[in-house]
Design a protein around this motif. Structure first.
Motif, PDB file in Angstrom:
ATOM      1  N   LEU A  18       0.876  -1.219   0.085  1.00  0.00           N
ATOM      2  CA  LEU A  18       0.032   0.028   0.058  1.00  0.00           C
ATOM      3  C   LEU A  18       0.871   1.281   0.082  1.00  0.00           C
ATOM      4  O   LEU A  18       0.169   2.244  -0.154  1.00  0.00           O
ATOM      5  CB  LEU A  18      -0.885  -0.063   1.373  1.00  0.00           C
ATOM      6  N   ALA A  19       2.066   1.033   0.335  1.00  0.00           N
ATOM      7  CA  ALA A  19       2.979   2.348   0.476  1.00  0.00           C
ATOM      8  C   ALA A  19       2.922   3.239  -0.825  1.00  0.00           C
ATOM      9  O   ALA A  19       3.185   4.370  -0.546  1.00  0.00           O
ATOM     10  CB  ALA A  19       4.530   1.819   0.551  1.00  0.00           C
ATOM     11  N   ASP A  20       2.497   2.787  -1.981  1.00  0.00           N
ATOM     12  CA  ASP A  20       2.634   3.797  -3.223  1.00  0.00           C
ATOM     13  C   ASP A  20       1.576   4.614  -3.132  1.00  0.00           C
ATOM     14  O   ASP A  20       1.483   5.643  -4.048  1.00  0.00           O
ATOM     15  CB  ASP A  20       2.357   2.817  -4.312  1.00  0.00           C
ATOM     16  N   GLY A  21       0.419   4.577  -2.148  1.00  0.00           N
ATOM     17  CA  GLY A  21      -0.497   5.436  -2.130  1.00  0.00           C
ATOM     18  C   GLY A  21      -1.810   5.112  -2.981  1.00  0.00           C
ATOM     19  O   GLY A  21      -2.670   6.152  -3.005  1.00  0.00           O
ATOM     20  N   GLY A  22      -1.583   4.333  -3.992  1.00  0.00           N
ATOM     21  CA  GLY A  22      -2.609   3.932  -4.831  1.00  0.00           C
ATOM     22  C   GLY A  22      -3.671   3.043  -4.199  1.00  0.00           C
ATOM     23  O   GLY A  22      -3.298   2.345  -3.338  1.00  0.00           O
ATOM     24  N   VAL A  54      -5.880   3.984   6.731  1.00  0.00           N
ATOM     25  CA  VAL A  54      -6.045   3.370   5.694  1.00  0.00           C
ATOM     26  C   VAL A  54      -7.568   3.515   5.252  1.00  0.00           C
ATOM     27  O   VAL A  54      -8.539   3.221   5.938  1.00  0.00           O
ATOM     28  CB  VAL A  54      -5.855   1.737   5.807  1.00  0.00           C
ATOM     29  N   TYR A  55      -7.727   4.095   3.919  1.00  0.00           N
ATOM     30  CA  TYR A  55      -9.016   4.294   3.511  1.00  0.00           C
ATOM     31  C   TYR A  55      -9.715   3.004   2.668  1.00  0.00           C
ATOM     32  O   TYR A  55      -8.912   2.440   1.941  1.00  0.00           O
ATOM     33  CB  TYR A  55      -9.047   5.744   2.389  1.00  0.00           C
ATOM     34  N   ALA A  56     -10.906   3.042   2.901  1.00  0.00           N
ATOM     35  CA  ALA A  56     -11.619   1.647   2.180  1.00  0.00           C
ATOM     36  C   ALA A  56     -12.617   2.385   1.251  1.00  0.00           C
ATOM     37  O   ALA A  56     -13.645   3.064   1.943  1.00  0.00           O
ATOM     38  CB  ALA A  56     -12.249   0.563   3.169  1.00  0.00           C
ATOM     39  N   VAL A  57     -12.725   2.337   0.002  1.00  0.00           N
ATOM     40  CA  VAL A  57     -13.680   2.895  -1.038  1.00  0.00           C
ATOM     41  C   VAL A  57     -14.315   1.790  -1.566  1.00  0.00           C
ATOM     42  O   VAL A  57     -13.745   0.996  -2.384  1.00  0.00           O
ATOM     43  CB  VAL A  57     -13.034   4.028  -1.955  1.00  0.00           C
ATOM     44  N   PRO A  58     -15.570   1.260  -1.633  1.00  0.00           N
ATOM     45  CA  PRO A  58     -16.327   0.482  -2.301  1.00  0.00           C
ATOM     46  C   PRO A  58     -16.046   0.498  -3.797  1.00  0.00           C
ATOM     47  O   PRO A  58     -16.023   1.570  -4.505  1.00  0.00           O
ATOM     48  CB  PRO A  58     -17.806   0.361  -1.760  1.00  0.00           C
ATOM     49  N   GLY A  59     -15.662  -0.720  -4.409  1.00  0.00           N
ATOM     50  CA  GLY A  59     -15.603  -0.772  -5.850  1.00  0.00           C
ATOM     51  C   GLY A  59     -14.142  -0.280  -6.140  1.00  0.00           C
ATOM     52  O   GLY A  59     -13.893  -0.377  -7.472  1.00  0.00           O
ATOM     53  N   ALA A  65      -3.635   6.955   3.170  1.00  0.00           N
ATOM     54  CA  ALA A  65      -4.083   8.465   3.260  1.00  0.00           C
ATOM     55  C   ALA A  65      -2.804   9.308   2.445  1.00  0.00           C
ATOM     56  O   ALA A  65      -3.484  10.057   1.760  1.00  0.00           O
ATOM     57  CB  ALA A  65      -4.106   9.081   4.829  1.00  0.00           C
ATOM     58  N   HIS A  66      -1.937   8.808   2.502  1.00  0.00           N
ATOM     59  CA  HIS A  66      -0.730   9.434   1.689  1.00  0.00           C
ATOM     60  C   HIS A  66       0.477   8.241   1.390  1.00  0.00           C
ATOM     61  O   HIS A  66       0.602   7.572   2.233  1.00  0.00           O
ATOM     62  CB  HIS A  66      -0.172  10.571   2.309  1.00  0.00           C
ATOM     63  N   PRO A  67       0.941   8.319   0.292  1.00  0.00           N
ATOM     64  CA  PRO A  67       2.181   7.325   0.403  1.00  0.00           C
ATOM     65  C   PRO A  67       3.113   7.631   1.298  1.00  0.00           C
ATOM     66  O   PRO A  67       3.563   8.296   2.070  1.00  0.00           O
ATOM     67  CB  PRO A  67       2.800   7.852  -1.071  1.00  0.00           C
ATOM     68  N   LEU A  68       3.745   6.358   1.636  1.00  0.00           N
ATOM     69  CA  LEU A  68       4.757   6.057   2.679  1.00  0.00           C
ATOM     70  C   LEU A  68       6.087   5.696   1.876  1.00  0.00           C
ATOM     71  O   LEU A  68       6.190   4.955   1.032  1.00  0.00           O
ATOM     72  CB  LEU A  68       4.534   5.124   3.502  1.00  0.00           C
ATOM     73  N   GLY A 140       6.670   7.170   8.593  1.00  0.00           N
ATOM     74  CA  GLY A 140       6.674   8.307   8.050  1.00  0.00           C
ATOM     75  C   GLY A 140       7.799   9.357   8.909  1.00  0.00           C
ATOM     76  O   GLY A 140       7.911  10.400   8.338  1.00  0.00           O
ATOM     77  N   ASN A 141       8.089   9.106  10.185  1.00  0.00           N
ATOM     78  CA  ASN A 141       9.168   9.833  10.888  1.00  0.00           C
ATOM     79  C   ASN A 141      10.430   9.212  11.058  1.00  0.00           C
ATOM     80  O   ASN A 141      10.524   8.059  10.437  1.00  0.00           O
ATOM     81  CB  ASN A 141       8.579  10.134  12.236  1.00  0.00           C
ATOM     82  N   VAL A 142      11.367   9.997  11.613  1.00  0.00           N
ATOM     83  CA  VAL A 142      12.813   9.440  11.790  1.00  0.00           C
ATOM     84  C   VAL A 142      13.145   9.109  13.180  1.00  0.00           C
ATOM     85  O   VAL A 142      12.724   9.966  14.044  1.00  0.00           O
ATOM     86  CB  VAL A 142      13.944  10.196  11.206  1.00  0.00           C
ATOM     87  N   TYR A 143      13.467   7.686  13.542  1.00  0.00           N
ATOM     88  CA  TYR A 143      13.784   7.403  14.983  1.00  0.00           C
ATOM     89  C   TYR A 143      15.036   6.700  14.631  1.00  0.00           C
ATOM     90  O   TYR A 143      15.316   5.854  14.289  1.00  0.00           O
ATOM     91  CB  TYR A 143      12.844   6.243  15.677  1.00  0.00           C
ATOM     92  N   LEU A 144      16.064   7.400  14.784  1.00  0.00           N
ATOM     93  CA  LEU A 144      17.528   6.885  14.599  1.00  0.00           C
ATOM     94  C   LEU A 144      18.454   6.943  15.920  1.00  0.00           C
ATOM     95  O   LEU A 144      18.163   7.884  16.589  1.00  0.00           O
ATOM     96  CB  LEU A 144      18.106   7.941  13.285  1.00  0.00           C
TER      97      LEU A 144
END
Length: 331
Positions: A18-22, A54-59, A65-68, A140-144
């Motif tokens: 799902l990371a591509d945001g599509g 995570v959005y779920a859209v019928p069909g 919500a945004h690419p990761l 999405g954030n940095v934990y280094l």
């Protein structure tokens, strides 16, 4: 590169998909992962429980919500140059840890070499300075955290030099107004963008193991930030920041940190002090300084050669403060 528990392998695989945001249909996800539609739904719910939108859209199916951009140790290692390419060894990438600093302190006690890096997609018990929690949602954030060793206690003022390295790396990515607040905050427009936590332990051979932790907000949803007790910002809200690559930024930080650390026992803070002062967002500001139960108010007039905060107090003298349990607030 290694991973650890906290996010199931199936959920990690789904997150990568799902990371591509599509949009990805439930049928296609089930077919690619070899599970039922019910199994897909359970994995979606696992991600949601960890704070992933995570959005779920019928069909149409499911999408984020945004690419990761997921952490990739090979990409980071491939972008290291100079001293970092020589000094940085193992880059551990974990799905989830309690704290990257705690994990690396344990690894140090086990004999992990200097230059070991620990990254996590999520921290369940992230740590800030003075025992504060560090908000650490999934992705999405940095934990280094980076392990280094010193032959003597020659690392006075190190958090300031690390701050300079962090700002250099951010500015190289186009975040031109990245700044600092004594002793360990990374700022943008006087809002907290990140922080530095340095932890030290002595070793039997007389050396000191130093773990340098850097947390940076890249995409921090509002719902996760309710416990943050000061103005904050993330790169996604900064002009030009949304397009910054997480892996490239981490590599840039390591490229700045490694040469600084390699020479720090010899040079100390001195080569970085004027640059730090130039980045200090609160230079000349009216402020209060709290240490334990005592509070002083006055004007910040800089830092000493040792990295101590200098406050021209309203009652007359200029006082020096070491970081310790000190809290600084602009008035």
């Amino acid at each position: 590169m290694s991973t650890t528990a906290g996010l199931s392998a199936a959920a990690r695989s789904l997150l990568s998909l799902l990371a591509d945001g599509g949009f990805h249909s439930g049928e296609a996800i089930a077919a690619s992962s070899g599970c039922s539609r019910t199994g897909v739904w359970k994995r979606i719910e696992e991600l949601r429980a960890l704070g992933v939108e995570v959005y779920a859209v019928p069909g149409m199916g499911y999408r984020l919500a945004h690419p990761l951009e997921l952490l990739d140790g090979k990409v980071i290692a491939g972008a290291l140059t100079g001293t970092a390419a020589e000094a940085i060894g193992l880059i551990e990438v974990h799905a989830q840890l309690a704290s990257t600093n705690d994990h690396l302190m344990r690894r140090a006690a086990e004999g992990a070499p200097a230059g070991t890096v620990c990254l996590a997609e999520r921290q369940s018990a992230g740590k800030g300075r003075i025992g504060r929690a560090w908000v650490s949602p999934l992705c999405g954030n940095v934990y280094l955290s980076l392990l280094w060793r010193f032959g003597r206690a020659g690392f006075s003022g190190l958090s300031l030099a690390v701050g300079v390295a962090a700002v250099r790396a951010l500015r190289a990515q186009g975040i031109s107004d990245a700044a600092l607040k004594w002793p360990n905050d990374v700022l943008w427009s006087r809002r907290k963008l990140g922080g530095i936590l340095i932890e030290v332990t002595g070793e039997a051979n007389g050396q000191y193991a130093v773990v340098i932790g850097i947390g940076l907000n890249m995409n921090l949803p509002d719902r996760h930030a309710g416990s943050i007790d000061q103005d904050w910002v993330d790169l996604a809200r900064i002009p030009g920041g949304a397009g910054v690559s997480r892996n490239r930024l981490i590599a840039g930080m390591l490229n700045e940190l490694a040469p600084m650390l390699a020479g720090y026992e010899t040079t100390g803070l001195a080569p970085y002090l004027e640059e730090w002062r130039g980045y200090h967002s609160f230079e000349g500001a009216q402020a209060s300084v709290q240490q334990g139960d005592r509070v002083w108010t006055g004007r910040i007039v800089g830092v000493s050669a040792e990295g101590l905060l200098l406050l021209a107090c309203e009652d007359g003298p200029v006082r020096e403060f070491a970081s310790g349990d000190v809290r600084v607030r602009a008035l």
